[in-house]
Design a protein around this motif. Structure first.
Motif, mmCIF file in Angstrom:
data_model
loop_
_atom_site.group_PDB
_atom_site.id
_atom_site.type_symbol
_atom_site.label_atom_id
_atom_site.label_comp_id
_atom_site.label_asym_id
_atom_site.label_seq_id
_atom_site.Cartn_x
_atom_site.Cartn_y
_atom_site.Cartn_z
ATOM 1 N N THR A 68 0.845 -1.200 0.000
ATOM 2 C CA THR A 68 0.000 0.000 0.000
ATOM 3 C C THR A 68 0.881 1.251 0.000
ATOM 4 O OG1 THR A 68 -0.125 -0.157 2.428
ATOM 5 C CG2 THR A 68 -1.942 -1.126 1.162
ATOM 6 N N PRO A 69 0.307 2.424 -0.225
ATOM 7 C CA PRO A 69 1.110 3.658 -0.231
ATOM 8 C C PRO A 69 1.904 3.827 1.066
ATOM 9 C CG PRO A 69 -1.064 4.080 -1.132
ATOM 10 C CD PRO A 69 -1.100 2.682 -0.601
ATOM 11 N N VAL A 70 3.126 4.328 0.946
ATOM 12 C CA VAL A 70 4.041 4.379 2.089
ATOM 13 C C VAL A 70 3.586 5.340 3.178
ATOM 14 C CG1 VAL A 70 6.039 3.679 0.748
ATOM 15 C CG2 VAL A 70 5.484 6.100 0.944
ATOM 16 N N PHE A 71 2.687 6.268 2.875
ATOM 17 C CA PHE A 71 2.274 7.216 3.900
ATOM 18 C C PHE A 71 1.257 6.606 4.876
ATOM 19 C CE2 PHE A 71 -0.607 8.047 0.291
ATOM 20 C CZ PHE A 71 -1.846 7.957 0.904
ATOM 21 N N LEU A 72 0.785 5.406 4.588
ATOM 22 C CA LEU A 72 -0.207 4.772 5.457
ATOM 23 C C LEU A 72 0.451 4.088 6.644
ATOM 24 C CD1 LEU A 72 -2.573 3.029 2.873
ATOM 25 C CD2 LEU A 72 -2.936 5.201 4.047
ATOM 26 N N ASP A 73 -0.144 4.274 7.829
ATOM 27 C CA ASP A 73 0.281 3.519 9.010
ATOM 28 C C ASP A 73 -0.343 2.131 8.997
ATOM 29 O OD1 ASP A 73 1.796 5.627 10.075
ATOM 30 O OD2 ASP A 73 0.012 6.521 10.979
ATOM 31 N N CYS A 106 -2.484 8.390 -3.718
ATOM 32 C CA CYS A 106 -2.108 6.987 -3.523
ATOM 33 C C CYS A 106 -1.324 6.453 -4.718
ATOM 34 C CB CYS A 106 -3.350 6.132 -3.300
ATOM 35 S SG CYS A 106 -4.214 6.424 -1.732
ATOM 36 N N ALA A 107 -1.833 6.707 -5.919
ATOM 37 C CA ALA A 107 -1.188 6.207 -7.131
ATOM 38 C C ALA A 107 0.211 6.791 -7.303
ATOM 39 C CB ALA A 107 -2.057 6.519 -8.348
ATOM 40 N N ASP A 108 0.362 8.063 -6.993
ATOM 41 C CA ASP A 108 1.685 8.693 -7.097
ATOM 42 C C ASP A 108 2.669 8.030 -6.137
ATOM 43 O OD1 ASP A 108 0.762 10.433 -9.006
ATOM 44 O OD2 ASP A 108 0.515 12.133 -7.632
ATOM 45 N N GLU A 109 2.204 7.733 -4.935
ATOM 46 C CA GLU A 109 3.079 7.108 -3.937
ATOM 47 C C GLU A 109 3.398 5.651 -4.292
ATOM 48 O OE1 GLU A 109 4.590 8.367 -1.321
ATOM 49 O OE2 GLU A 109 3.769 10.378 -1.583
ATOM 50 N N MET A 110 2.519 5.015 -5.056
ATOM 51 C CA MET A 110 2.702 3.611 -5.433
ATOM 52 C C MET A 110 3.517 3.441 -6.711
ATOM 53 S SD MET A 110 1.346 1.374 -3.337
ATOM 54 C CE MET A 110 1.218 -0.040 -4.434
ATOM 55 N N HIS A 111 3.838 4.525 -7.373
ATOM 56 C CA HIS A 111 4.452 4.468 -8.699
ATOM 57 C C HIS A 111 5.664 3.547 -8.743
ATOM 58 C CE1 HIS A 111 6.979 5.952 -12.082
ATOM 59 N NE2 HIS A 111 5.816 6.038 -12.698
ATOM 60 N N ASP A 112 6.593 3.706 -7.813
ATOM 61 C CA ASP A 112 7.828 2.920 -7.828
ATOM 62 C C ASP A 112 7.592 1.444 -7.537
ATOM 63 O OD1 ASP A 112 9.215 5.199 -8.424
ATOM 64 O OD2 ASP A 112 10.013 5.505 -6.402
ATOM 65 N N ASN A 113 6.516 1.131 -6.834
ATOM 66 C CA ASN A 113 6.237 -0.266 -6.493
ATOM 67 C C ASN A 113 5.916 -1.120 -7.715
ATOM 68 O OD1 ASN A 113 4.904 1.339 -3.828
ATOM 69 N ND2 ASN A 113 6.250 -0.376 -3.388
ATOM 70 N N PHE A 114 5.487 -0.471 -8.781
ATOM 71 C CA PHE A 114 5.111 -1.227 -9.971
ATOM 72 C C PHE A 114 6.293 -1.485 -10.901
ATOM 73 C CE2 PHE A 114 0.965 -0.159 -8.433
ATOM 74 C CZ PHE A 114 0.148 -1.182 -8.878
ATOM 75 N N TYR A 115 7.464 -0.898 -10.575
ATOM 76 C CA TYR A 115 8.670 -1.268 -11.309
ATOM 77 C C TYR A 115 9.050 -2.687 -10.898
ATOM 78 C CZ TYR A 115 9.574 3.454 -13.033
ATOM 79 O OH TYR A 115 9.483 4.654 -13.693
ATOM 80 N N GLY A 116 9.273 -3.536 -11.855
ATOM 81 C CA GLY A 116 9.634 -4.918 -11.548
ATOM 82 C C GLY A 116 8.453 -5.785 -11.185
ATOM 83 N N VAL A 182 10.506 -5.490 -0.716
ATOM 84 C CA VAL A 182 9.392 -4.659 -0.260
ATOM 85 C C VAL A 182 9.899 -3.609 0.721
ATOM 86 C CG1 VAL A 182 7.179 -4.638 0.964
ATOM 87 C CG2 VAL A 182 7.750 -6.530 -0.568
ATOM 88 N N TYR A 183 9.488 -2.373 0.545
ATOM 89 C CA TYR A 183 9.945 -1.298 1.423
ATOM 90 C C TYR A 183 9.305 -1.415 2.802
ATOM 91 C CZ TYR A 183 10.827 3.409 3.208
ATOM 92 O OH TYR A 183 11.219 4.469 3.983
ATOM 93 N N GLY A 184 10.134 -1.486 3.835
ATOM 94 C CA GLY A 184 9.624 -1.559 5.202
ATOM 95 C C GLY A 184 9.090 -2.935 5.547
ATOM 96 N N SER A 185 8.257 -2.970 6.561
ATOM 97 C CA SER A 185 7.683 -4.236 7.024
ATOM 98 C C SER A 185 6.164 -4.125 7.097
ATOM 99 C CB SER A 185 8.233 -4.604 8.408
ATOM 100 O OG SER A 185 7.874 -3.618 9.373
#
Length: 204
Positions: A68-73, A106-116, A182-185
Motif C-alpha cells: 500500500t502507499p508508504v504514507f499509510l500507518d 495513492c497512485a503517485d506514492e505507489m508508482h515505484d512499487n510497480f517497477y519490476g 518490499v519497502y519496510g515491514s
C-alpha cells in the motif's frame, strides 16, 4: 512472547493443489473484491498465504499481503466469503472518502512499487530445510518503530485500541512480511468474528 519465525519457502512449478502453496504476485482478480483498485494503482497484491499454513483453524481462509502507499500507518480490509479483500479504509480514511485527489495521491506514492512487477504468479511450498526470510509467523510481530510496543521493550502493547476490531475484540496476529523486495515491514492481524484484516506498515 517468542520471536516470529520465518517460513521456509521452496519455489516450485504450478502445483495441482493450490490450497497448499504460497503465491508471490498473485493475480489481482484472485485477491481483490474490486480489481479496479489494482488498475487504479493504489495497491499491489504481493503474497497469498493459505490459512492452514498459519494454523489449522484457518484452513478455509486465505490471507494476503498487499503493498500500500508508504504514507499509510495501516490499512483495513474485509475478508470476503471467497477469501478476497474489500478495502474498508486506508488508515482513518474510509473508502467512501476515496475521491479523485486521494486516489491520485495513492497512485503517485505507489508508482515505484510497480517497477519490476511480475504479472505471472510464482509458487512456493513450505520447506523447513530452506532458509527464507520473507514471511514470518507466530510469536511477536516485526516492528521497525516503537509506536505499538509496550514500554519500548520490543513487545507489542496489545492494550492499544488499534489491535481491536469494531466490537472491541482483540485481533490475532497472522504473519509478518519483511522482504528485501518490499519497502519496510508489514504485519497482518485478523478478527475471526468480523473478518476484519488490519495490515500495518512501518519503515525505518
Amino acid at each position: 512472547m517468542a520471536k516470529s519465525k520465518p517460513i521456509g519457502l521452496r519455489k516450485i512449478a504450478k502445483p495441482e493443489d493450490m490450497s497448499k502453496v504460497i503465491i508471490s504476485f498473485p493475480k489481482p482478480a484472485d485477491v481483490l473484491a474490486e480489481p479496479k483498485h489494482f488498475e487504479q494503482r493504489i495497491l499491489l497484491p504481493q503474497y497469498s498465504i493459505p490459512g492452514s499454513i498459519i494454523k489449522p483453524e484457518f484452513t478455509d481462509l486465505v490471507f494476503h499481503f498487499i503493498v500500500t502507499p508508504v504514507f499509510l500507518d495501516y490499512a483495513d480490509f474485509r475478508l470476503t466469503a471467497d477469501n478476497k479483500y474489500e478495502i474498508v479504509s486506508y488508515s482513518e480514511t474510509p473508502i467512501s472518502d476515496f475521491d479523485e485527489k486521494f486516489l491520485k495521491w495513492c497512485a503517485d506514492e505507489m508508482h515505484d512499487n510497480f517497477y519490476g512487477y511480475e504479472d505471472k504468479p510464482t509458487y512456493f511450498e513450505v520447506d523447513k530445510s530452506v532458509k527464507s526470510e520473507s514471511i514470518y509467523k507466530g510469536g511477536e510481530p516485526i516492528w521497525d518503530q516503537t509506536t505499538y510496543e509496550k514500554d519500548h521493550v520490543r513487545k507489542t502493547d496489545y492494550s492499544l485500541d488499534i489491535f481491536k476490531d469494531e466490537n472491541g475484540e482483540l485481533m490475532e496476529f497472522i504473519a509478518a512480511l519483511y522482504d528485501s523486495g518490499v519497502y519496510g515491514s508489514y504485519n497482518l492481524f485478523y478478527s475471526p468474528k468480523t473478518r476484519l484484516i488490519r495490515q500495518f506498515h512501518q519503515s525505518t
